[in-house]
Design an enzyme around this catalytic site. Structure first.
Site, short mmCIF file in Angstrom:
data_model
loop_
_atom_site.label_atom_id
_atom_site.label_comp_id
_atom_site.label_asym_id
_atom_site.label_seq_id
_atom_site.Cartn_x
_atom_site.Cartn_y
_atom_site.Cartn_z
N ILE A 573 0.86 -1.14 0.12
CA ILE A 573 -0.13 -0.01 -0.03
C ILE A 573 0.95 1.15 0.27
O ILE A 573 0.60 2.14 -0.73
CB ILE A 573 -0.99 0.02 1.16
CG1 ILE A 573 -1.85 -1.29 1.13
CG2 ILE A 573 -1.62 1.20 1.52
CD1 ILE A 573 -2.88 -1.32 2.42
N LYS A 605 13.22 -1.71 8.93
CA LYS A 605 14.93 -1.70 9.03
C LYS A 605 15.39 -0.61 8.48
O LYS A 605 16.39 -0.11 9.30
CB LYS A 605 15.36 -3.04 8.66
CG LYS A 605 14.71 -4.28 9.24
CD LYS A 605 15.11 -5.56 8.57
CE LYS A 605 14.58 -6.72 9.04
NZ LYS A 605 15.21 -8.01 8.54
N ASP A 777 -10.55 -8.50 11.69
CA ASP A 777 -10.42 -7.47 10.74
C ASP A 777 -11.79 -6.88 10.56
O ASP A 777 -12.01 -5.66 10.69
CB ASP A 777 -9.79 -7.56 9.28
CG ASP A 777 -9.51 -6.42 8.33
OD1 ASP A 777 -8.79 -5.51 9.04
OD2 ASP A 777 -10.36 -6.35 7.49
N LYS A 781 -13.40 -2.93 12.16
CA LYS A 781 -14.11 -2.18 11.26
C LYS A 781 -15.49 -1.84 11.90
O LYS A 781 -15.96 -0.62 12.02
CB LYS A 781 -14.36 -2.55 10.07
CG LYS A 781 -12.77 -2.56 9.15
CD LYS A 781 -13.35 -3.24 7.68
CE LYS A 781 -11.85 -3.32 7.00
NZ LYS A 781 -12.07 -3.77 5.68
#
Length: 921
Positions: A573, A605, A777, A781
């Site tokens: 994304i 990282k 998930d 929401k």
């Protein structure tokens, strides 16, 4: 050359005449042939020209003195010389030019100036010149070294000589060069003697210093006049100490004596008639004929005074910038050149430190409504800025922004005198500012509450200790008695001034100004606005000075609304968002005045930082080549610490709860936050409430549209309903693109495990499909929507139908899970069959029941004609049942998963933020 024996009489007022016979050694008298006479008198303390120029006339410059002279040639023939006077013509036939030190900084630039003068088609021209670049500083350095008995003043004086000697040799030749060098060496010899006297005394009086410092202008004016004359034009140079008379004031300034200066100008012109006059800037004389200066940056003042004396058509100030900027271009890259300024606007901007003009330059020209034009000697094509008095009915003025420009003054301290004993007591303010005057401090700004409970004022930081001590001493009794509660010093302050004609009478200007400061998270310590309607002044922290300047300038001038951005999580994304930003950046700048600068990109990282903005066409390459070890504190500081960009935003493209835990601190520091990360808004309720409370109380924005519907306007639709007074009854929807795809394709004879494998191979699921099938998930929401609707629910309050068979929850890998999943296809196949037999379909939905204050995540059955049954692919659908949409719910439907739409949702939030911060809609 005939040598004359000479005598003359000087008659001071109310005193016996003083007769001089032969000239002393410092004086000389030369004439080419009678009756042309040239006299120059050098006083012991400093050389002072009282006669000179051309023609056959003797010139007397001493006011109120009568001079008569008899010149006798060697042959004994006496010639009596009289003084005639011709009044200088005045009016629009004159144009006045002023060239600063940079303009005459070297021989080539002096040639360029001469060319500008020659190309001016005005009938008459007077040109004021400064010393060559850095020369005035060099002259003051000579004085400092001589005062401190530093022998290097001799080598420094030699450097001054060499600079002008080399310049003259490049510009002049023949008799002109010889004449100039003769004068130059003579001046240097006199300066050496004077500096030696200063060296011995260890002190230089102000008149000595002014005399030494003004020599640079004498030399540059002479050289320029020779260059102009080489072209065949008539040109004379003027030592303005013979013409400009000023009265020193107690505030290290001077007031021009226009009456006496006008008389002396007429006298000078009667001896030196010319259509082109090169005059020295910066220097003048007192009424006692003592050389003085107009103080630093006084050449502009010289030009304005000469323009007023001549009633000139206009005064052009030549500099190294294209005109007057709306703000300091070194601090605001988007500063624009102002086409026009009123005298008052220019005056205000000069006072507040803008690089416009000498603050007093405007006064002389205002008397005769003479325009001042600021132009760039290095860019003749630029029209510059015109400073004039606009007509009161100027239609164009009404169309322009009421704020013309912004300026800052740094290194100030605010002093606050506070106490109930001040209210209604006459003379308190007088006592306060009397103390300030006694220590010689300069008050920059004053602000007083109408309750008279407190007075605060700004002074230069270097003077604050002396002022504070004086006030504490003066009001010690009042402090002990409690009539004054405190004398507080607030250090490290700056002043930001907004300047504009009729600004205060334009509704909304102050609101816009303070709104821009608030949105940039700038705290205002004090405010001052005069009834003159020309400026609004605020005191802010010094560290916020540039940031505040950028913020208000962007808001008023529609310069590109600049956002310093940090992208966290350059995964699928995040990478897609960066590519979208790259592709749209040029359009946003050109059409919407939005400048999005990615100052940092960080993964878990590695991070990539930039001071000016990362080149998004190469961000992957740069991250690999120049990336450093990831450090969230350094990353945040890089994005937020750049004060040249007023607004900063961090975009969290991860699903990491550790990153989400930083949101509160970021918002508190004034950093806007945009995210598709659901962890903060669905996490512990107390932390969520704390976060939202901070957001409501501050001007820092927190946008998270993509947390529920990716690119779909779910959150904004819900807020719109609530903000317009609608009441939520129920929210129900398919809000997982993965689960939508699974059940849209779980038809016919296909097994559930087969559909899951297909979705995983197509990239529609998480690497471990259990993350989707668990329902967590969707539950997050539901919690977000419930909390947006006003319900105080936690994840533990929701019953969740998990699609992961209980025995498979302990699988050690996604591969093991996928291998065993077909063993459990029977249960869901049975549910599907029962639904089909009833003319229904299965859909995995989240429900917010606002009426009963609860939420659920479940697998439900819907009739085939229901909107939920008609989805295709991975589309999402949300139905809002409200008091307004009770019989027919408001439905939002569209793609709800995928990197492109999710990144698009984030991008939309970024543009919404830019709109809130001042970008045009």
């Amino acid at each position: 050359m005939a040598t004359l024996k000479s005598s003359f009489t000087v008659s001071p007022p109310n005193s016996n005449p003083i007769r001089f016979g032969c000239f002393p050694p410092q004086c000389f008298l030369r004439v080419p042939k009678p009756p042309c006479v040239r006299k120059r008198l050098v006083f012991p303390r400093f050389r002072r020209t009282i006669g000179g120029g051309g023609g056959g006339l003797i010139r007397c410059e001493l006011p109120d003195f009568h001079l008569s002279a008899t010149a006798t040639t060697v042959s004994g023939v006496s010639t009596v010389i009289s003084v005639d006077q011709v009044q200088i013509p005045k009016g629009e036939m004159w144009s006045v030019h002023k060239f600063g030190g940079t303009c005459v900084g070297n021989s080539q630039r002096i040639r360029n100036v001469a060319e500008v003068i020659i190309n001016d088609n005005s009938e008459r021209k007077l040109v004021v010149v400064s010393a060559m670049s850095k020369v005035t500083d060099m002259m003051y350095d000579l004085i400092r070294k001589a005062q401190s008995r530093d022998d290097s003043y001799l080598s420094a004086l030699e450097a001054v000589l060499e600079k002008h000697r080399l310049t003259a040799r490049d510009l002049l030749d023949g008799d002109d060069l010889a004449s100039f060098l003769s004068h130059l060496h003579n001046d240097i010899s006199n300066l050496k003697a004077m500096l030696r006297a200063i060296y011995i005394a260890g002190h230089a009086s102000e008149s000595f210093s002014d005399f030494v410092a003004g020599h640079g202008e004498l030399w540059s004016a002479q050289m320029l006049s020779y260059v102009v004359r080489k072209t065949g034009l008539e040109c004379k140079w003027m030592d303005t100490r013979d013409v400009l008379i000023v009265n020193p004031t107690s505030s290290n300034q001077v007031d021009p004596d226009f009456g006496e200066s006008e008389k002396r100008l007429d006298k000078w012109f009667s001896l030196n008639p010319s259509k082109i006059i090169i005059a020295t800037g910066f220097i003048a004389s007192t009424p006692q004929n003592i050389p003085t200066t107009l103080k630093r940056d006084g050449s502009d003042f010289s030009a304005a005074i000469m323009g007023a004396l001549l009633r000139a058509r206009q005064v052009t100030i030549w500099t190294d910038v294209d005109g007057v900027y709306s703000a300091d271009p070194r601090k605001v890259n988007e500063a624009v050149i102002l086409q026009t300024l009123s005298y008052q606007e220019a005056w205000e901007m000069s006072y507040f430190g803008a690089n416009v003009l000498h603050p007093r330059t405007i006064i002389p020209v205002m008397r005769y409504n003479i325009p001042i034009v600021i132009r760039n000697i290095f860019n003749l094509s630029a029209p510059g800025t015109i400073i004039c008095q606009p007509p009161e009915d100027d239609y164009d003025l009404k169309l322009t922004t009421p704020v013309k420009g912004f300026a800052t003054i740094d290194n100030l301290a605010l002093i606050n005198v506070e106490g109930t004993g001040m209210a209604g007591v006459p003379g308190t303010a007088s006592d306060i500012f009397g103390c300030v005057k006694d220590v010689g401090a300069n008050v920059i700004m004053i602000s007083q509450a109408s309750s008279e409970h407190s007075v605060c004022f700004a002074v230069p930081e270097k003077e604050v200790n002396a002022v504070s001590e004086a006030l504490r001493s003066r009001f010690s009794e009042a402090l002990q008695a409690g009539r004054l509660s405190q004398i507080e010093v607030i250090p490290n302050c700056s002043i930001l001034a907004a300047v504009g004609q009729k600004m205060a009478s334009t509704p909304g200007v102050s609101c816009t100004l303070f709104s821009a400061l608030a949105k940039a998270n700038i705290n205002v310590r004090a405010i001052s606005q005069g009834c003159s309607e020309y400026n609004v002044t605020v005191v802010i922290k010094r560290e916020d000075s540039v940031k505040a300047l950028r913020a208000v300038h962007s808001r008023f001038f529609l310069s590109r609304t600049t956002l310093a951005m940090g992208i966290i999580g350059p995964g699928l994304i995040g990478a897609t968002l960066l590519d979208q930003l790259r592709d749209q950046a040029a359009v946003l700048k050109q059409e919407f005045n939005i400048d999005l600068r990615v100052m940092g990109i960080t993964g878990s990282k590695t991070m990539l930082l930039s001071d000016i903005g990362i080149d998004l066409s190469r961000w992957r390459e740069l991250l690999n080549e120049k990336g450093t070890e990831a450090n969230m504190d350094k990353f945040t500081q890089q994005v937020h610490g750049n004060h040249f960009i007023p607004n900063s935003v961090l975009v969290d493209c991860t699903a990491d709860s550790a990153i989400a835990s930083h949101y509160y601190d970021w918002l508190r520091k004034g950093i806007h936050v945009i995210t598709p990360n659901k962890k903060a808004n669905s996490g512990p309720l107390d932390q969520y409430l704390k976060l939202r409370d901070l957001q409501r109380k501050s001007y820092t924005h927190y946008f998270y549209e993509a947390t529920v519907g990716a690119g779909l306007p779910i959150i904004s639709t819900l807020r719109g309903l609530l903000e317009t007074g609608d009441k939520i009854l129920r929210i129900e929807g398919i809000c997982s693109g993965t689960l939508s795809y699974l059940f849209n394709n779980f038809v016919g004879d296909r097994s559930f495990s087969e559909v899951v494998a297909e979705a995983k191979n197509a990239g529609f699921t998480e690497p471990d499909p259990r993350d989707d099938l668990s329902g967590t998930d969707v539950a997050r929401k539901v919690i977000i929507l419930a909390r947006e609707s006003g319900l105080k629910l936690d994840l533990t309050d929701l019953p969740i139908r998990s699609l992961v068979p209980e025995p498979l929850k302990g699988c050690t890998s996604a591969e093991e899970f996928m291998e065993k999943l077909p063993q459990y296809d029977g249960d869901l196949a049975k549910e599907r069959l029962e639904a089909e037999n009833s003319g229904e379909v299965l859909r995995y939905v989240g429900v917010v029941d606002a009426v009963n204050q609860k939420g659920t995540v479940e697998l439900r059955r819907y009739k085939k004609e229901h909107p939920f049954a008609q989805l295709a692919g991975s589309d999402n659908i949300i139905a809002f049942t409200t008091t307004r949409y009770k019989d027919h719910p408001l439905i939002v439907r569209g793609p709800g998963a995928g990197a492109q739409v999710t990144a698009g949702g984030i991008f939309s939030d970024i543009l919404r933020l830019a709109s809130y911060l001042g970008a045009p809609s």
